[in-house]
Design an enzyme around this catalytic site. Structure first.
Site, PDB file in Angstrom:
ATOM      1  CB  VAL A 170      -0.961  -0.004   1.210  1.00 27.25           C
ATOM      2  CG1 VAL A 170      -1.587   1.370   1.420  1.00 27.25           C
ATOM      3  CG2 VAL A 170      -2.062  -1.050   1.015  1.00 27.25           C
ATOM      4  CD  GLU A 171       2.573   3.700   3.784  1.00 23.56           C
ATOM      5  OE1 GLU A 171       3.027   4.692   3.176  1.00 23.56           O
ATOM      6  OE2 GLU A 171       1.689   3.796   4.661  1.00 23.56           O
ATOM      7  CB  THR A 172       6.604   2.278  -1.511  1.00 25.71           C
ATOM      8  OG1 THR A 172       7.030   1.018  -0.964  1.00 25.71           O
ATOM      9  CG2 THR A 172       6.710   3.367  -0.458  1.00 25.71           C
TER      10      THR A 172
END
Length: 374
Positions: A151-153
């Site tokens: 989700v983050e990167t």
């Protein structure tokens, strides 16, 4: 971001920073390469405008930080003075228009897609032993760690292109007054800037090189500077912490973060829930938001019935509501302490559900491929 565990002389570091600050003209060729110590180069970094060296408030903050942290005053002043105002960043911090209706299905679609799932499978396969070791050490299952990093990167594919010093300085000294919590948020980012400077002062690295999000988050897990200082770990034991290029350190650091916030091994983050309309007290159930408040008995007494093993859950519940726009009814789940822990990474129930769903989708794809290979 890679944190070297050796500290250079302050005099040499300050001199280098002063020389850079005086020139205020960075060689894109020198910053274009990803250096051997794992810090991202800034070829495509978003460029700031006015340097903060001309701002009295920024220089006073530099002096205060130097005194509080026992840092070289000229190095701190030169570093903050070399930061540049990012004109577009303050408006990115403003909340959406009042009355905007959230849509869980739309939000979910931003993160749960074939590209991200396939990347998650590759990441899990490549780091299966490390993920298993992190679960043993910290109690956090692989799908949670994989969900966060995805989700983050997208597993390091998009770690941000804003110089961290620029982003943190902009949000420290030019946070928008129109934000309803401007004073608190400004103080938060000043704390993050101070933490960043403190960490950078202990390295042999150029503090103007690291890049990240427009909020100053760094690396594959998008840790803020204070989180790096508190929770990042050298999980492969090579003597340094690298959250940009070293998946082992990333995995260990994310798992350590969750353990520090109270992750409970073996406890699901959510359970399905249905309502008994005759005794439903939805306003009461939603009042604590995502903070687990209700025992299973009091949850049921207020008309929310956890399904499956949830009815025997020994901890507390929160009723989590996810809006689906104007045309569809909301989605509801019973959130446990572990759901709340995920929201300590990003204070949004929509974010936490995306992490859970992506992790489960990657896990299911892994299992499907394994069955097909038999």
């Amino acid at each position: 971001m890679r944190l070297l565990l050796t500290k250079p002389s302050r005099t040499a570091t300050a001199a280098a920073a002063l020389l850079a600050a005086c020139s205020l003209a960075w060689s894109t060729g020198a910053l274009a390469q990803k250096s051997a110590n794992g810090r991202s180069g800034a070829t495509s970094a978003v460029r700031g405008s006015t340097p903060y060296a001309t701002r009295d408030d920024a220089m006073q903050f530099a002096d205060d930080v130097a005194q509080r942290r026992d840092l070289d005053r000229e190095w701190v002043r030169a570093t903050i003075g070399s930061a540049r105002f990012l004109p577009n960043v303050p408006r990115l911090m403003l909340p959406g228009p009042v009355g905007t209706v959230k849509n869980w299905q739309t939000y979910r679609g931003r993160f749960i897609d074939p590209v991200r799932i396939a990347a998650g499978v590759r990441f899990w396969r490549a780091n299966a032993d490390t993920l298993a070791r992190a679960e043993q050490a910290y109690g956090v299952p692989p799908e949670i760690v994989v969900g966060i990093i995805g989700v983050e990167t997208i597993y390091g594919r998009n770690m941000g292109n804003f110089r961290v010093i620029d982003a943190l300085a902009t949000l420290s000294f030019d946070f928008p007054d129109a934000h309803p919590r401007a004073a608190d948020r400004r103080a938060f980012f000043r704390g993050e800037l101070e933490s960043f400077l403190s960490t950078e002062s202990r390295t042999a690295e150029d503090p103007l090189v690291p890049v990240g999000s427009y909020a100053g988050a760094m690396g594959m897990p998008q840790f803020m500077p204070s989180s790096i200082a508190k929770y990042a770990v050298d999980f492969d034991g090579d003597g340094r912490i690298d959250l940009v290029n070293n998946p082992a350190d990333v995995i260990g650091s994310v798992a350590n973060y969750f353990k520090a916030f109270g992750w409970q091994p073996g406890v699901p983050a959510i359970y399905p829930v249905h309502f008994e309309e005759a005794r439903l007290q939805k306003a009461l159930l939603l009042a604590p938001d995502i903070l687990p408040t209700f025992s299973a008995d009091s949850f049921v007494a207020a008309g929310a019935v956890p399904e499956g093993d949830g009815i025997n859950h020994k901890g507390l519940f929160a009723l989590v509501e996810l809006q689906n726009g104007l045309d569809m009814p909301p989605t509801y789940v019973a959130g446990t302490r572990n759901f709340y822990v995920i929201t300590r990474y990003n204070w949004s129930s929509y974010y936490a559900m995306s992490v859970l769903d992506l992790g489960q989708e990657v896990k299911a794809a892994m299992e499907q491929q394994q069955q097909a290979a038999r």
